[in-house]
Scaffold this motif. Sequence first.
Motif, mmCIF file in Angstrom:
data_model
loop_
_atom_site.group_PDB
_atom_site.id
_atom_site.type_symbol
_atom_site.label_atom_id
_atom_site.label_comp_id
_atom_site.label_asym_id
_atom_site.label_seq_id
_atom_site.Cartn_x
_atom_site.Cartn_y
_atom_site.Cartn_z
ATOM 1 N N GLU A 17 0.837 -1.184 0.000
ATOM 2 C CA GLU A 17 0.000 0.000 0.000
ATOM 3 C C GLU A 17 0.881 1.246 0.000
ATOM 4 O O GLU A 17 1.612 1.500 0.956
ATOM 5 C CB GLU A 17 -0.911 -0.002 1.228
ATOM 6 C CG GLU A 17 -2.000 1.022 1.145
ATOM 7 C CD GLU A 17 -3.039 0.867 2.245
ATOM 8 O OE1 GLU A 17 -3.538 1.904 2.695
ATOM 9 O OE2 GLU A 17 -3.323 -0.275 2.629
ATOM 10 N N LEU A 18 0.809 1.966 -1.099
ATOM 11 C CA LEU A 18 1.511 3.244 -1.223
ATOM 12 C C LEU A 18 0.480 4.357 -1.278
ATOM 13 O O LEU A 18 -0.665 4.128 -1.661
ATOM 14 C CB LEU A 18 2.338 3.283 -2.505
ATOM 15 C CG LEU A 18 3.512 2.328 -2.645
ATOM 16 C CD1 LEU A 18 4.163 2.494 -4.008
ATOM 17 C CD2 LEU A 18 4.536 2.550 -1.558
ATOM 18 N N LEU A 26 6.382 6.033 -8.453
ATOM 19 C CA LEU A 26 6.790 4.715 -8.937
ATOM 20 C C LEU A 26 6.474 4.576 -10.419
ATOM 21 O O LEU A 26 7.285 4.069 -11.192
ATOM 22 C CB LEU A 26 6.107 3.607 -8.125
ATOM 23 C CG LEU A 26 6.461 2.173 -8.516
ATOM 24 C CD1 LEU A 26 7.959 1.924 -8.372
ATOM 25 C CD2 LEU A 26 5.661 1.183 -7.679
ATOM 26 N N TYR A 27 5.312 5.046 -10.827
ATOM 27 C CA TYR A 27 4.933 5.007 -12.249
ATOM 28 C C TYR A 27 5.970 5.732 -13.105
ATOM 29 O O TYR A 27 6.464 5.192 -14.099
ATOM 30 C CB TYR A 27 3.548 5.639 -12.427
ATOM 31 C CG TYR A 27 3.154 5.852 -13.864
ATOM 32 C CD1 TYR A 27 2.670 4.797 -14.628
ATOM 33 C CD2 TYR A 27 3.267 7.107 -14.459
ATOM 34 C CE1 TYR A 27 2.315 4.989 -15.961
ATOM 35 C CE2 TYR A 27 2.910 7.305 -15.789
ATOM 36 C CZ TYR A 27 2.434 6.248 -16.533
ATOM 37 O OH TYR A 27 2.086 6.444 -17.836
ATOM 38 N N ILE A 90 9.408 3.920 -1.306
ATOM 39 C CA ILE A 90 8.972 3.699 0.082
ATOM 40 C C ILE A 90 9.891 4.427 1.054
ATOM 41 O O ILE A 90 9.409 5.027 2.026
ATOM 42 C CB ILE A 90 8.914 2.187 0.392
ATOM 43 C CG1 ILE A 90 7.778 1.541 -0.385
ATOM 44 C CG2 ILE A 90 8.774 1.945 1.879
ATOM 45 C CD1 ILE A 90 7.771 0.031 -0.326
ATOM 46 N N SER A 91 11.184 4.417 0.797
ATOM 47 C CA SER A 91 12.127 5.041 1.724
ATOM 48 C C SER A 91 11.982 6.563 1.760
ATOM 49 O O SER A 91 12.373 7.199 2.743
ATOM 50 C CB SER A 91 13.555 4.665 1.375
ATOM 51 O OG SER A 91 13.948 5.247 0.160
ATOM 52 N N LYS A 92 11.432 7.149 0.713
ATOM 53 C CA LYS A 92 11.229 8.605 0.682
ATOM 54 C C LYS A 92 10.033 9.034 1.529
ATOM 55 O O LYS A 92 9.892 10.212 1.828
ATOM 56 C CB LYS A 92 11.024 9.076 -0.746
ATOM 57 C CG LYS A 92 12.266 9.044 -1.590
ATOM 58 C CD LYS A 92 11.981 9.584 -2.967
ATOM 59 C CE LYS A 92 13.196 9.589 -3.841
ATOM 60 N NZ LYS A 92 12.913 10.129 -5.180
ATOM 61 N N CYS A 93 9.167 8.089 1.874
ATOM 62 C CA CYS A 93 7.948 8.414 2.645
ATOM 63 C C CYS A 93 8.275 9.007 3.988
ATOM 64 O O CYS A 93 9.060 8.691 4.728
ATOM 65 C CB CYS A 93 7.092 7.174 2.851
ATOM 66 S SG CYS A 93 6.438 6.492 1.325
#
Length: 93
Positions: A17-18, A26-27, A90-93
């Motif tokens: 879940e992003l 990501l796209y 994910i790590s940028k979140c």
Amino acid sequence: MLKNSAKKAVEDVLSIELGEKESQELYYSICNYLIDHDDACYIGVIRFKYSLLCDGIDSDVSDYFIMEFMLEKMRQKHPLILMALTNLVISKC
């Protein structure tokens, strides 16, 4: 790419879940990778998108199918790159 379409495709294909922003990122990361490293696959994505548009598919639905198609292609041909791009987002979140 509509934000909600990318988010739903990521959830369905990758089972993660992003957020909408992360799914969009990501796209674009996948598109940039394919343009730089796998022209044939990117051309396949463009052809798929064109066929959906010619069939009159709603843009929200076609965006979902395009993201799903790209994720599946990346999974088949470049699984480590897909994992790396996903982890970077994910790590940028």
